[in-house]
Design a protein around this motif. Structure first.
Motif, short mmCIF file in Angstrom:
data_model
loop_
_atom_site.label_atom_id
_atom_site.label_comp_id
_atom_site.label_asym_id
_atom_site.label_seq_id
_atom_site.Cartn_x
_atom_site.Cartn_y
_atom_site.Cartn_z
N ASP A 360 0.85 -1.19 0.00
CA ASP A 360 0.00 0.00 0.00
C ASP A 360 0.88 1.24 0.00
N MET A 361 0.86 2.00 -1.09
CA MET A 361 1.74 3.16 -1.24
C MET A 361 1.08 4.45 -0.75
N ASP A 362 -0.15 4.37 -0.25
CA ASP A 362 -0.86 5.59 0.19
C ASP A 362 -0.87 5.75 1.70
N ALA A 363 -0.29 4.79 2.40
CA ALA A 363 -0.36 4.81 3.87
C ALA A 363 0.83 5.51 4.51
N GLN A 364 1.81 5.90 3.72
CA GLN A 364 3.04 6.50 4.24
C GLN A 364 3.70 7.30 3.12
N GLU A 365 4.89 7.83 3.40
CA GLU A 365 5.58 8.65 2.41
C GLU A 365 7.03 8.18 2.25
N ASP A 366 7.66 8.67 1.17
CA ASP A 366 9.09 8.49 0.95
C ASP A 366 9.51 7.02 0.95
N GLU A 367 8.81 6.21 0.17
CA GLU A 367 9.11 4.78 0.15
C GLU A 367 10.42 4.49 -0.60
N ARG A 368 11.15 3.52 -0.10
CA ARG A 368 12.41 3.08 -0.71
C ARG A 368 12.45 1.55 -0.72
N LEU A 369 12.85 0.99 -1.84
CA LEU A 369 13.01 -0.46 -1.98
C LEU A 369 14.48 -0.82 -1.78
N GLU A 386 16.41 -8.95 -13.80
CA GLU A 386 15.79 -7.65 -13.96
C GLU A 386 14.80 -7.42 -12.82
N VAL A 387 14.56 -6.13 -12.52
CA VAL A 387 13.63 -5.76 -11.45
C VAL A 387 12.58 -4.83 -12.03
N PHE A 388 11.32 -5.10 -11.73
CA PHE A 388 10.20 -4.33 -12.25
C PHE A 388 9.22 -3.99 -11.13
N VAL A 389 8.37 -2.99 -11.39
CA VAL A 389 7.25 -2.68 -10.49
C VAL A 389 5.98 -2.51 -11.32
N GLU A 404 7.10 -1.80 -15.11
CA GLU A 404 8.10 -0.75 -15.37
C GLU A 404 9.43 -1.16 -14.75
N PRO A 405 10.52 -1.09 -15.51
CA PRO A 405 11.83 -1.44 -14.94
C PRO A 405 12.30 -0.38 -13.94
N VAL A 406 13.00 -0.82 -12.92
CA VAL A 406 13.61 0.10 -11.96
C VAL A 406 15.11 -0.15 -11.94
N SER A 407 15.85 0.91 -11.67
CA SER A 407 17.31 0.82 -11.66
C SER A 407 17.79 0.39 -10.28
N ALA A 408 18.65 -0.61 -10.26
CA ALA A 408 19.19 -1.12 -8.99
C ALA A 408 20.62 -1.59 -9.21
N SER A 409 21.39 -1.65 -8.16
CA SER A 409 22.73 -2.25 -8.23
C SER A 409 22.56 -3.76 -8.14
N GLY A 430 7.14 7.69 -5.96
CA GLY A 430 6.27 8.33 -6.94
C GLY A 430 5.04 7.52 -7.29
N TYR A 431 4.96 6.30 -6.77
CA TYR A 431 3.82 5.44 -7.10
C TYR A 431 2.72 5.55 -6.04
N THR A 432 1.47 5.36 -6.48
CA THR A 432 0.33 5.35 -5.58
C THR A 432 -0.46 4.06 -5.77
#
Length: 465
Positions: A360-369, A386-389, A404-409, A430-432
């Motif tokens: 749930d991306m609407d319950a908090q802010e500044d999420e980081r994976l 590969e990593v996607f969301v 959508e691909p996301v950039s990761a090490s 940036g996702y909701t």
């Protein structure tokens, strides 16, 4: 005889007053009596000498070398980045190589106090290096300095201060004073290469346990270190601010808020640590709300794994797009993780997805994976992880969702087998709605160059609640 002594005393007092009025009046223009001579010497230097960069000058010294005077008619140009006006620097100033976006700096040591009256912050300064020395002021401190002589003891050779007379013949001000634009860096970017550079830290604050403390601890003899911390996600990054017992602001209380701090990168007396040093408390603006560390809103450490079974953890989707093999639960050395390997699958193409439960991306802010990943037996870049969301995955049909691909090490063939690589903190704020994270591996069970394996562990989503 008494008259001569009295006259000598009077002249001495008058001369002293004249010197003080000339040097210690905060007037940053070049005094006429000194300026004409200084300008003439500077013009001669520019006409007959060769300019080298500060980086080139520093490269002339190798740690441990015996120092010899420079015999070439060369000079450097720099901009004063430190100030002794507040007493936090003593008989020294730093020159950085540019008033904005500097890359390096060098120390100039002169046996003179109140240097800020002549070499004010931002002043363009030329140093004639002929017959001077470049080295360390103290053995092993790692700070390159320009001095007028050398001292050698059982530990090595160091440079000594320029006397005031030699400074007048080698260190010249131009009429230019530039605005010094602080180099914006993060705490983790500060290292020895930036010693002497004027920098700016944002989102910084003094450590929690320093509330009510002052810049200087009266129980210390010379310097006090106070820890600064910056919120960088799940952990603080820290660096010490060092304040001299001779500074004019030593008894001021440390601010308790968060904000911006500008300072000079410096080193401790013994050179063991990189620290920051203030030119003035005017460069401290910590009036905002203190930051909060992110907390984990979702975690999976795979410690519930059953070794060598297909992954079947509630909420996770384990799907084979090509071939029949899927992600596996694994345990090694009492640590659980998940792995996808195509070795001996028998399928010419293997593509497997592992999708997280919805977040749930609407319950908090500044999420980081954040997660860790490793590889083993990887032989080709075509054998990929590969990593996607996705925000429209229905929990069942992986291929019908928009990914959508996301950039990761991620681990590559350059990493050792089984070496866990930290992905870094991946911004997904940036996702909701409901967000799903997917890991996709492509390999082959018949092409031996594509039968490597990938492992994933310590999956976390952090946020500020």
């Amino acid at each position: 005889m008494k008259t001569n002594k009295f006259l000598t005393l009077v002249l001495t007092i008058v001369a002293s007053l004249a010197i003080v009025s000339c040097v210690q009046d905060d007037d940053y223009t070049i005094p006429t009596s000194l300026g004409d001579e200084e300008n003439a010497r500077l013009n001669t230097l520019l006409a007959n000498g060769t300019e080298i960069s500060i980086a080139e000058a520093k490269a002339m010294y190798s740690v441990g070398d015996f120092l010899e005077p420079i015999d070439e008619n060369i000079y450097i140009k720099g901009y004063v980045s430190s100030s002794d006006k507040s007493g936090n620097f003593f008989k020294e100033f730093y020159l950085q190589d540019s008033p904005s976006s500097p890359t390096t700096a060098i120390k100039v040591i002169i046996n003179q106090v109140d240097l800020y009256n002549q070499f004010n912050f931002g002043r363009e300064v030329y140093v004639s290096l002929k017959d001077l020395y470049i080295g360390e002021e103290r053995v092993g401190n790692g700070v390159t300095a320009i001095g007028g002589g050398i001292e050698t003891d059982q530990y090595g050779t160091t440079v000594t201060s320029l006397g005031q007379t030699r400074a007048r013949t080698h260190v010249f001000r131009s009429p230019v004073t530039e605005e010094i634009v602080p180099l914006s860096v993060s705490v983790s970017q500060i290292n020895s290469s930036l010693v002497g550079v004027f920098i700016q830290l944002d989102n910084v604050e003094f450590a929690d346990n320093l509330a009510g403390k002052r810049y200087f601890d009266p129980m210390e003899d010379f310097d006090t270190k106070r820890q600064l911390q910056s919120c960088g996600g799940v952990n603080y990054t820290t660096i010490n601010l060092e304040t001299s017992g001779f500074s004019t602001f030593k008894n001021e209380l440390l601010p308790t808020g968060n904000g911006t701090l500008k300072a000079v990168v410096n080193k401790t007396f013994d050179g063991a640590s990189v620290v920051l040093a203030l030119n003035s408390v005017d460069d401290v603006n910590l009036e905002g709300n203190r930051c909060s560390l992110a907390v984990a809103i979702f975690s999976e450490d795979f410690e519930s794994a059953t070794n060598n079974t297909n992954l079947d953890i509630p909420g996770w989707t384990n799907f084979a797009e090509a071939g029949s093999w899927v992600w596996r639960e694994k345990i090694f050395d009492n640590n659980g993780y998940t792995e996808f390997s195509t070795f001996n699958s028998g399928s010419p193409v293997n593509i497997a997805w592992l999708v997280s439960p919805g977040i749930d991306m609407d319950a908090q802010e500044d999420e980081r994976l954040n997660f860790t990943a490793a590889q083993h037996h990887l032989e080709s870049e075509a054998n990929t992880l590969e990593v996607f969301v996705s925000t429209d995955f229905d929990g069942t049909d992986v291929l019908a969702a928009t990914w959508e691909p996301v950039s990761a090490s991620l681990p590559t063939m350059d990493n050792s087998w089984y070496e866990m690589v930290d992905s870094g903190l991946i911004d997904i704020s940036g996702y909701t709605g409901t967000l799903y994270v997917a890991f996709k591996v492509t390999g082959s069970g018949t092409d031996t160059s594509l039968d490597g394996a990938y492992q994933v562990d310590n999956f976390n989503v952090f946020a500020t609640e």
